[in-house]
Design an enzyme around this catalytic site. Structure first.
Site, PDB file in Angstrom:
ATOM      1  N   ASP A 163       6.160 124.349  72.834  1.00  0.00           N
ATOM      2  CA  ASP A 163       6.567 124.454  71.577  1.00  0.00           C
ATOM      3  C   ASP A 163       8.014 124.564  71.435  1.00  0.00           C
ATOM      4  O   ASP A 163       8.470 124.229  70.581  1.00  0.00           O
ATOM      5  CB  ASP A 163       6.067 125.647  70.997  1.00  0.00           C
ATOM      6  CG  ASP A 163       4.419 125.517  70.914  1.00  0.00           C
ATOM      7  OD1 ASP A 163       3.791 124.309  70.502  1.00  0.00           O
ATOM      8  OD2 ASP A 163       3.331 126.387  70.955  1.00  0.00           O
TER       9      ASP A 163
ATOM     10  N   PHE B 230      -5.637 118.279  70.048  1.00  0.00           N
ATOM     11  CA  PHE B 230      -6.612 119.188  71.009  1.00  0.00           C
ATOM     12  C   PHE B 230      -6.145 120.566  70.738  1.00  0.00           C
ATOM     13  O   PHE B 230      -4.853 120.819  70.095  1.00  0.00           O
ATOM     14  CB  PHE B 230      -6.234 118.690  72.361  1.00  0.00           C
ATOM     15  CG  PHE B 230      -7.302 117.808  72.995  1.00  0.00           C
ATOM     16  CD1 PHE B 230      -7.424 116.723  72.586  1.00  0.00           C
ATOM     17  CD2 PHE B 230      -8.517 118.494  73.734  1.00  0.00           C
ATOM     18  CE1 PHE B 230      -8.711 115.701  73.335  1.00  0.00           C
ATOM     19  CE2 PHE B 230      -9.251 117.710  74.281  1.00  0.00           C
ATOM     20  CZ  PHE B 230      -9.489 116.396  74.379  1.00  0.00           C
TER      21      PHE B 230
ATOM     22  N   LYS C 252      -5.930 125.104  62.149  1.00  0.00           N
ATOM     23  CA  LYS C 252      -4.977 124.155  62.788  1.00  0.00           C
ATOM     24  C   LYS C 252      -5.324 122.984  62.219  1.00  0.00           C
ATOM     25  O   LYS C 252      -4.490 122.206  62.140  1.00  0.00           O
ATOM     26  CB  LYS C 252      -4.994 124.269  64.303  1.00  0.00           C
ATOM     27  CG  LYS C 252      -3.839 124.481  65.007  1.00  0.00           C
ATOM     28  CD  LYS C 252      -3.931 124.689  66.521  1.00  0.00           C
ATOM     29  CE  LYS C 252      -3.347 125.926  67.002  1.00  0.00           C
ATOM     30  NZ  LYS C 252      -3.572 126.018  68.602  1.00  0.00           N
TER      31      LYS C 252
ATOM     32  N   LYS D 148      -2.443 120.714  60.527  1.00  0.00           N
ATOM     33  CA  LYS D 148      -1.989 119.642  61.294  1.00  0.00           C
ATOM     34  C   LYS D 148      -2.114 118.359  60.362  1.00  0.00           C
ATOM     35  O   LYS D 148      -1.611 117.341  60.390  1.00  0.00           O
ATOM     36  CB  LYS D 148      -2.184 119.584  62.432  1.00  0.00           C
ATOM     37  CG  LYS D 148      -1.850 120.828  63.283  1.00  0.00           C
ATOM     38  CD  LYS D 148      -1.507 120.236  64.619  1.00  0.00           C
ATOM     39  CE  LYS D 148      -1.103 121.535  65.481  1.00  0.00           C
ATOM     40  NZ  LYS D 148       0.155 121.274  66.649  1.00  0.00           N
TER      41      LYS D 148
ATOM     42  N   ASN E 205       3.667 124.008  81.687  1.00  0.00           N
ATOM     43  CA  ASN E 205       2.590 124.797  81.351  1.00  0.00           C
ATOM     44  C   ASN E 205       1.416 124.282  82.473  1.00  0.00           C
ATOM     45  O   ASN E 205       1.744 123.395  83.201  1.00  0.00           O
ATOM     46  CB  ASN E 205       1.819 124.675  79.997  1.00  0.00           C
ATOM     47  CG  ASN E 205       1.868 123.134  79.607  1.00  0.00           C
ATOM     48  OD1 ASN E 205       1.041 122.416  80.270  1.00  0.00           O
ATOM     49  ND2 ASN E 205       2.785 122.823  78.661  1.00  0.00           N
TER      50      ASN E 205
ATOM     51  N   LYS F 189      23.936 123.324  87.977  1.00  0.00           N
ATOM     52  CA  LYS F 189      22.900 124.342  88.158  1.00  0.00           C
ATOM     53  C   LYS F 189      23.546 125.748  87.706  1.00  0.00           C
ATOM     54  O   LYS F 189      24.605 125.944  87.994  1.00  0.00           O
ATOM     55  CB  LYS F 189      22.978 124.442  89.691  1.00  0.00           C
ATOM     56  CG  LYS F 189      21.571 125.298  90.183  1.00  0.00           C
ATOM     57  CD  LYS F 189      21.465 125.676  91.631  1.00  0.00           C
ATOM     58  CE  LYS F 189      20.557 126.609  92.173  1.00  0.00           C
ATOM     59  NZ  LYS F 189      20.721 127.156  93.259  1.00  0.00           N
TER      60      LYS F 189
HETATM   61  N1  CTP Z   1       1.091 119.577  69.594  1.00  0.00           N
HETATM   62  C1  CTP Z   1       2.086 118.478  69.382  1.00  0.00           C
HETATM   63  N2  CTP Z   1       3.231 119.068  68.975  1.00  0.00           N
HETATM   64  C2  CTP Z   1       3.709 120.446  69.448  1.00  0.00           C
HETATM   65  C3  CTP Z   1       2.787 121.174  69.919  1.00  0.00           C
HETATM   66  C4  CTP Z   1       1.348 120.750  69.832  1.00  0.00           C
HETATM   67  O1  CTP Z   1       1.689 117.479  69.023  1.00  0.00           O
HETATM   68  N3  CTP Z   1       4.949 120.489  69.651  1.00  0.00           N
HETATM   69  C5  CTP Z   1      -0.321 119.117  69.748  1.00  0.00           C
HETATM   70  C6  CTP Z   1      -1.019 119.098  70.842  1.00  0.00           C
HETATM   71  O2  CTP Z   1      -0.983 117.851  71.648  1.00  0.00           O
HETATM   72  C7  CTP Z   1      -2.358 119.297  70.437  1.00  0.00           C
HETATM   73  C8  CTP Z   1      -2.249 120.159  69.101  1.00  0.00           C
HETATM   74  O3  CTP Z   1      -1.017 119.734  68.469  1.00  0.00           O
HETATM   75  O4  CTP Z   1      -3.108 118.024  70.226  1.00  0.00           O
HETATM   76  C9  CTP Z   1      -2.559 121.712  69.133  1.00  0.00           C
HETATM   77  O5  CTP Z   1      -1.718 122.235  70.340  1.00  0.00           O
HETATM   78  P1  CTP Z   1      -1.688 123.740  70.618  1.00  0.00           P
HETATM   79  O6  CTP Z   1      -0.781 124.087  71.458  1.00  0.00           O
HETATM   80  O7  CTP Z   1      -3.154 124.276  70.520  1.00  0.00           O
HETATM   81  O8  CTP Z   1      -1.223 124.283  69.170  1.00  0.00           O
HETATM   82  P2  CTP Z   1       0.208 124.500  68.763  1.00  0.00           P
HETATM   83  O9  CTP Z   1       0.446 123.605  67.266  1.00  0.00           O
HETATM   84  O10 CTP Z   1       1.186 124.516  69.583  1.00  0.00           O
HETATM   85  O11 CTP Z   1       0.118 125.906  68.056  1.00  0.00           O
HETATM   86  P3  CTP Z   1      -0.065 127.471  68.737  1.00  0.00           P
HETATM   87  O12 CTP Z   1       0.645 127.330  70.144  1.00  0.00           O
HETATM   88  O13 CTP Z   1       0.662 128.269  68.029  1.00  0.00           O
HETATM   89  O14 CTP Z   1      -1.337 127.895  69.142  1.00  0.00           O
END
Ligand code: CTP
Length: 406
Positions: A275, A333, A347, A351, A209, A285
């Site tokens: 995710d 975050f 969230k 979490k 990303n 490859k």
């Molecule tokens: N995070 C994590 N592990 C993951 C995904 C996210 O620890 N697999 C943590 C990120 O480092 C951040 C927080 O969760 O501190 C929120 O990340 P975000 O991408 O906004 O949320 P997601 O849980 O991925 O939810 P979504 O993508 O559905 O918005």
């Protein structure tokens, strides 16, 4: 300014502004600091050892090979000091510090010094603008050194321009602030993650990303300046005076954070964790063959933040492992492109973290890749605090002050 019992090590290099440091030493002494001075051989062309010795009420250090105790001078001075100030700093000494050259006592101490360092350069204005000098200063800043840029004005070489040592008041307040600042998180261990994770598809392709890792890096630098023991777990190449663990995938990141978990007081998950990862990594490859379409099967990555919060809820082992800390603060975050407040509230409760720092990624002037940010801090008790747009460094400072004051 009170610097009672603080150990200030001043390095003076060979520039005409060296004479101003006599007055600076008096200012530090008056506010209660213990001052030791190192001079480069060229500094002594501008100021005498006797003057510096009388003002600092300490020996003045110049040579490396006249040890007064069993420890080499450059190590005992580095250990003694709470802060090292190099003023005036010439282009030559700055360049040597960047390269790790240790060819006199001052540069050797700088090489062995791992605490807060402030550099106040003074030189001819054309030297100041030289690309090599500016690059060197940027490198030092990246390593956590604070640079106090010179002022504009009449220069001893006859030019008028930028190059005069900045005011002594400015140097004093920078030293004062740095010393007080480094008490705030003294004794605390802060673990910060940064950057976007990289999920390999095959040896040449990956899913990732746009995260630049800048917010996490600013947090790490600020926590370090506040006196914390910092561990930055990052997917980026980072050169820093604190521990940096480079990782690639979400699973690597989870391992690295778990390894630091027991001993940490604060964990900040600023990383953009993917995710999902590909289910079947291809060792070779992948060839397109005759395929018009390709479907990659993805599996969910663990939610590192949520699992850390779950782990925190479990009863603590008795006795606690050596060095383990109770009462952790866990911060997440969240990057949202719509419905920021609703999503962030949901969230934080899902979490289980103490604070959630919400970023609006639909804004192009802040967030991903930008040097600025504007965030809203949500706390687990429903509190909401918006931080106005500012540099990521300023935002980092406000976040750390906020989460440690609550
Ligand atoms: N995070 C994590 N592990 C993951 C995904 C996210 O620890 N697999 C943590 C990120 O480092 C951040 C927080 O969760 O501190 C929120 O990340 P975000 O991408 O906004 O949320 P997601 O849980 O991925 O939810 P979504 O993508 O559905 O918005």
């Amino acid at each position: 300014m009170t610097l009672q019992n603080q150990h200030i090590l001043i390095g003076i290099t060979g520039g005409i502004a060296a004479y101003k440091i006599c007055e600076l030493i008096r200012m530090f002494k008056k506010s209660g600091a213990d001052v030791k001075v190192i001079v480069t051989p060229n500094a002594l062309n501008f100021v005498t050892k006797l003057t510096l010795q009388n003002l600092s009420q300490n020996d003045v250090y110049e040579g490396e090979f006249t040890p007064k105790n069993w420890k080499p001078e450059h190590i005992s001075l580095a250990d003694w000091a709470d802060i090292m100030l190099i003023a005036p700093a010439t282009a030559n000494t700055i360049g040597k510090i960047v390269q790790g050259i240790a060819d006199n006592l001052l540069t050797s101490v700088a090489c062995a010094f791992s605490k807060k360092m402030i550099i106040a350069p003074a030189m001819n204005c054309n030297m100041w603008q030289n690309v090599a000098v500016q690059n060197n200063l940027n490198i030092l800043e990246g390593r956590g050194v604070e640079i106090l840029p010179p002022d504009n004005g009449f220069l001893a070489c006859g030019y008028i321009g930028k190059g005069r040592l900045c005011s002594l008041e400015k140097i004093c307040s920078a030293v004062d602030e740095a010393l007080n600042y480094q008490q705030i998180l003294k004794g605390k261990k802060v673990v910060i993650t940064s950057g976007g994770t990289i999920e390999d598809i095959d040896p040449v392709r990956y899913i990732s990303n746009y995260s630049s890792g800048k917010m996490g890096l600013s947090l790490a630098k600020t926590a370090y300046d506040m006196g914390a023991e910092v561990v930055l777990v990052t997917t980026k190449d980072v050169e820093a005076p604190y521990k940096v663990t480079k990782v690639k995938s979400a699973l690597d990141m989870q391992n690295a954070v778990n390894n630091e978990y027991d001993g940490s007081d604060i964990i900040i998950m600023a990383a953009a964790v993917a995710d999902y990862r590909v289910k079947n990594y291809s060792e070779q490859k992948m060839k397109k063959g005759g395929n018009e379409n390709l479907t990659l099967e993805l599996v969910k990555n663990p939610d590192i933040l949520a699992e850390l919060c779950k782990k925190r809820q479990a009863p603590l082992p008795n006795p606690l492992p050596q060095g383990a800390r109770e009462n952790k603060i866990i911060v997440g975050f969240c990057a949202e492109s719509e419905n920021l407040i609703e999503n962030a509230k949901e969230k934080i409760s899902k979490k289980g973290c103490d604070f959630l720092i919400a970023n609006d990624i639909s804004r192009k002037d802040i967030g991903f890749g930008s040097d600025n940010n504007e965030v809203t801090i949500f706390d687990k008790n429903g509190g909401i605090n918006k931080l106005e747009k500012a540099s990521k460094q300023v935002i980092a400072r406000k976040i750390l002050e906020y989460i440690t004051n609550e």
